[in-house]
Design a protein around this motif. Structure first.
Motif, PDB file in Angstrom:
ATOM      1  N   UNK A 160       3.029   9.687   0.820  1.00 27.52           N
ATOM      2  CA  UNK A 160       3.734   8.584   0.175  1.00 27.52           C
ATOM      3  C   UNK A 160       4.249   7.580   1.185  1.00 27.52           C
ATOM      4  N   UNK A 161       5.193   6.763   0.769  1.00 26.77           N
ATOM      5  CA  UNK A 161       5.711   5.717   1.662  1.00 26.77           C
ATOM      6  C   UNK A 161       4.946   4.435   1.432  1.00 26.77           C
ATOM      7  N   UNK A 162       5.682   3.346   1.225  1.00 22.01           N
ATOM      8  CA  UNK A 162       5.064   2.060   0.897  1.00 22.01           C
ATOM      9  C   UNK A 162       5.140   1.123   2.101  1.00 22.01           C
ATOM     10  N   UNK A 163       4.049   0.408   2.350  1.00 21.88           N
ATOM     11  CA  UNK A 163       4.032  -0.607   3.412  1.00 21.88           C
ATOM     12  C   UNK A 163       3.566  -1.937   2.820  1.00 21.88           C
TER      13      UNK A 163
ATOM     14  N   UNK B 135       0.841  -1.196   0.000  1.00 23.96           N
ATOM     15  CA  UNK B 135       0.000   0.000   0.000  1.00 23.96           C
ATOM     16  C   UNK B 135       0.872   1.239   0.000  1.00 23.96           C
ATOM     17  N   UNK B 136       0.493   2.200  -0.846  1.00 23.71           N
ATOM     18  CA  UNK B 136       1.202   3.488  -0.829  1.00 23.71           C
ATOM     19  C   UNK B 136       0.309   4.502  -0.125  1.00 23.71           C
TER      20      UNK B 136
ATOM     21  N   UNK C 258      10.162  -0.834  -0.490  1.00 23.43           N
ATOM     22  CA  UNK C 258      10.029  -1.198   0.923  1.00 23.43           C
ATOM     23  C   UNK C 258      10.840  -2.473   1.165  1.00 23.43           C
ATOM     24  N   UNK C 259      11.159  -2.732   2.430  1.00 24.04           N
ATOM     25  CA  UNK C 259      11.841  -3.982   2.802  1.00 24.04           C
ATOM     26  C   UNK C 259      10.767  -4.928   3.343  1.00 24.04           C
TER      27      UNK C 259
END
Lengths: 136, 380
Positions: free
Chosen positions: A27-30, A21-22, A91-92
Motif C-alpha cells: 500500500x501507500x500512495x504516491x 499510484x497505490x 498523500x501530501x
C-alpha cells in the motif's frame, strides 16, 4: 487545451482528479503515478480533490529556464504561491496554490482546479493543476 | 580499528574569484599539506570532489604525478562530507597512514536549476516552477514556524549573527555586518525568507590531511581527533527537496539519523560539543538543524536564539565563521569548510571569532539534495 503531461490528472463524472499510484505491495500512495519501469508496481488511483494546506511559500523570482516553462519573460513574471496540500488518508501533494484574498495558514481547506498554464512548443495551450483556497 | 587524526587543514577563501575552481582546490590542498608539515609525495590516498567545477583528480598534474590512489567523489551536497568519510574509513581501517581530502567548487550565479530527469522526476515538475531548492527550504520553515512557535525576528537574528561572525573570518565571503531591520525588510525571495536569509552559490576550496596515530605523533600533529563521521540518506517520511508528494506519516530526517550515528561512534553527546557548524542554506535551516542534531528540543530555538545562546560567547555557538549565509555554498567545499573552522577553533586560532573557554569538541553537519546529511565530531 491539453494537460501539460499525460496521466497527471484524469476527468471523472465528478470533475478532475489528480492521478496518484497505490503501491501494489504494502500500500501507500504516491503522486504522480510513476512512469516507466516503476509503473508496474502501482495501481492508478484518482486522488481526493479536497485537502488541507500543509505548508506554503511564494515564488518571488522567475525560476531559470530550463526547466521552468512559463510563457512570461522576466518582466512579465508574477509571483505565485506553491506548497503542499494534505489529501486526507491519501498523500501530501505539492502544487501551485491560489489564495486570492484569503490569508494562508496551515489547515486551510483547499480544492483542486485545472487551469491554463502555458503554450507548448507547438503553440497549443496547456493546462496544469492547482489547489485554490475555499472562498478564494 | 585505528584512531584518526586531523593533521592539517587548508582553505581558499570563499566568494567570487578570477581563479578556476580547480585552482582554488589546489591552493587549499597545498595549504593543508603545509599545515600538516608533509609533502604531496607522502600522501598515500586522496579523495576529492566538486559539483560544478570538474573532476577533483585534475589537481594531480598541479600537485604532482606521484601515482597516488586518487578517487573522485560525487555525492550531491554531501560531496565534501563523503570525501572526508572515505578518507576517514581508509585511515580507520589501518590500511593507510596519510590521506588528503579535497573539495572545491565554482557555481554559476543564482538558484540551482537541475534537470528533472537527473533526479528521476518528470519534466512537468520543473516546467511548472516547483523544482527549486529555495521553495523546499521556505516550505519546511514555514510549517515549522507555525508548529513550533518560531518568529520571523528569530529568522532575522540567525542571519544577523552570521554576518557579524564573518567580519572576523578571513575565509568568509560577506564580511560586512547587516542590521536586523535591513535583513527583515529586504526583498522577499520565498516567503518567509528574505534575500539576506538565503545563502548563495559561491566558490572556494578546502582540504584536510588525515593521519593515523603513529603518523600524527611523528608529525607533532596528534592534538585533534576525528572521533566520529557519518552520512545518512533520506528515509520514508522525511521532507526533502524535490518531492512532488510526501507520506502523511512523517519520519526522521537524514540529519537526525547521521547525528545519532556520529554521537554513538564518538561516545559523546550534544552537551559535550563546544562549537557547532550546522547547515544554514537559509536561516530556518540553522534553526531546524539545532533540534534535528539534538542540541535542543523543537521550539526551544526561539528563546535560545533571542537570548544569544548561539552567538560566540553563548553556551552553544553556531556557525562561528558565518556559515553558508556568509561564506556562500560551493557544494564540494562547504562541508570541509565547516571542519576547517572547527579545527581553527579547537586550536584557539579563531582571533576575533574565537569561542572562549578553550573548546575541546566540535560538531559539523551538512544537508542537501537529494536528501542527505553528513556529520563529523572532532575532539582534542
Amino acid at each position: 487545451m491539453r494537460a501539460i503531461a499525460p496521466d497527471l490528472f484524469v476527468e471523472t463524472p465528478d470533475g478532475p482528479r489528480l492521478q496518484g499510484g497505490r503501491r501494489r505491495e504494502g500500500g501507500g500512495v504516491v503522486f504522480p503515478l510513476p512512469q516507466g519501469g516503476e509503473r508496474a508496481f502501482y495501481e492508478p488511483v484518482a486522488l481526493s480533490p479536497h485537502g488541507r494546506l500543509w505548508s506554503w511559500t511564494v515564488q518571488r523570482f522567475r525560476p531559470k529556464s530550463p526547466p521552468y516553462a512559463g510563457d512570461e519573460d522576466e518582466r512579465g513574471f508574477r509571483p505565485y504561491a506553491v506548497g503542499y496540500v494534505e489529501l486526507p488518508g491519501e498523500v501530501i501533494v505539492e502544487a501551485r496554490l491560489e489564495f486570492g484574498e484569503v490569508e494562508p495558514r496551515l489547515g486551510l481547506l483547499m480544492r483542486l482546479e485545472i487551469v491554463p498554464f502555458n503554450h507548448g512548443a507547438d503553440g497549443v495551450l496547456q493546462s496544469c493543476y492547482i489547489f485554490r483556497a475555499e472562498g478564494a | 580499528m585505528s584512531e584518526v587524526f586531523i593533521a592539517g587543514a587548508g582553505i581558499h577563501p570563499f566568494g567570487r574569484h578570477e581563479l578556476s575552481g580547480l585552482d582554488q582546490g589546489v591552493f587549499a590542498a597545498r595549504a593543508a599539506l603545509a599545515d600538516a608539515g608533509v609533502e604531496w609525495r607522502d600522501v598515500q590516498c586522496a579523495f576529492g570532489g566538486s559539483f560544478a567545477a570538474g573532476d577533483a583528480d585534475a589537481a594531480l598534474p598541479r600537485l604532482g604525478l606521484t601515482g597516488v590512489q586518487f578517487i573522485n567523489v560525487a555525492n550531491g551536497c554531501a560531496t565534501g562530507g563523503s570525501a572526508l568519510l572515505s578518507a576517514y574509513w581508509a585511515i580507520k581501517s589501518g590500511e593507510f597512514d596519510l590521506a588528503l581530502v579535497l573539495g572545491f567548487d565554482k557555481h554559476p550565479r543564482g538558484s540551482f536549476n537541475p534537470a528533472p530527469a537527473d533526479m528521476g522526476l518528470p519534466d512537468w515538475y520543473g516546467e511548472l516552477g516547483m523544482m527549486l531548492t529555495t521553495q523546499f527550504f521556505a516550505n519546511k520553515i514555514q510549517r515549522y514556524m507555525a508548529l513550533h512557535g518560531i518568529s520571523r525576528r528569530t529568522l532575522g537574528l540567525v542571519a544577523e549573527k552570521a554576518f557579524a561572525n564573518a567580519v572576523h573570518a578571513p575565509h568568509a565571503w560577506r564580511r560586512a555586518p547587516v542590521a536586523l531591520d535591513d535583513i527583515l525588510n529586504a526583498q522577499m525571495v520565498n516567503d518567509p525568507l528574505t534575500k539576506f536569509m538565503f545563502c548563495s552559490p559561491s566558490e572556494g576550496g578546502a582540504a584536510l590531511i588525515l593521519a593515523s596515530p603513529a603518523r600524527a605523533r611523528q608529525l607533532g600533529r596528534d592534538q585533534i581527533r576525528l572521533r566520529g563521521a557519518a552520512m545518512r540518506t533520506r528515509v520514508k517520511g522525511s521532507f526533502e527537496v524535490f518531492s512532488p508528494s510526501l507520506d502523511i506519516e512523517r519520519g526522521p530526517s537524514p540529519a537526525e539519523l547521521a547525528a545519532k550515528a556520529a554521537f554513538e561512534m564518538a561516545g559523546m553527546g550534544p552537551r559535550d560539543m563546544n562549537v557547532l557548524q550546522l547547515q544554514d542554506t537559509e536561516s530556518g535551516a540553522e534553526i531546524m538543524h539545532m533540534a534535528e542534531n539534538g542540541f535542543c528540543a523543537h521550539g526551544e530555538q526561539e528563546a535560545l536564539i533571542q537570548a544569544g545562546a548561539t552567538r560566540i560567547g553563548g553556551p552553544m555557538p553556531v556557525n562561528t565563521d558565518g556559515g553558508c549565509l556568509a561564506c556562500g555554498e560551493p557544494i564540494g567545499a562547504s562541508g570541509l569548510r565547516q571542519v576547517y573552522e572547527n579545527v581553527i577553533q579547537l586550536r584557539g586560532q579563531g582571533g576575533g571569532r574565537q569561542v572562549p573557554g578553550n573548546p575541546v569538541a566540535g560538531y559539523t553537519q551538512v544537508y542537501g539534495a537529494p536528501g542527505l546529511a553528513a556529520v563529523t565530531i572532532i575532539g582534542k
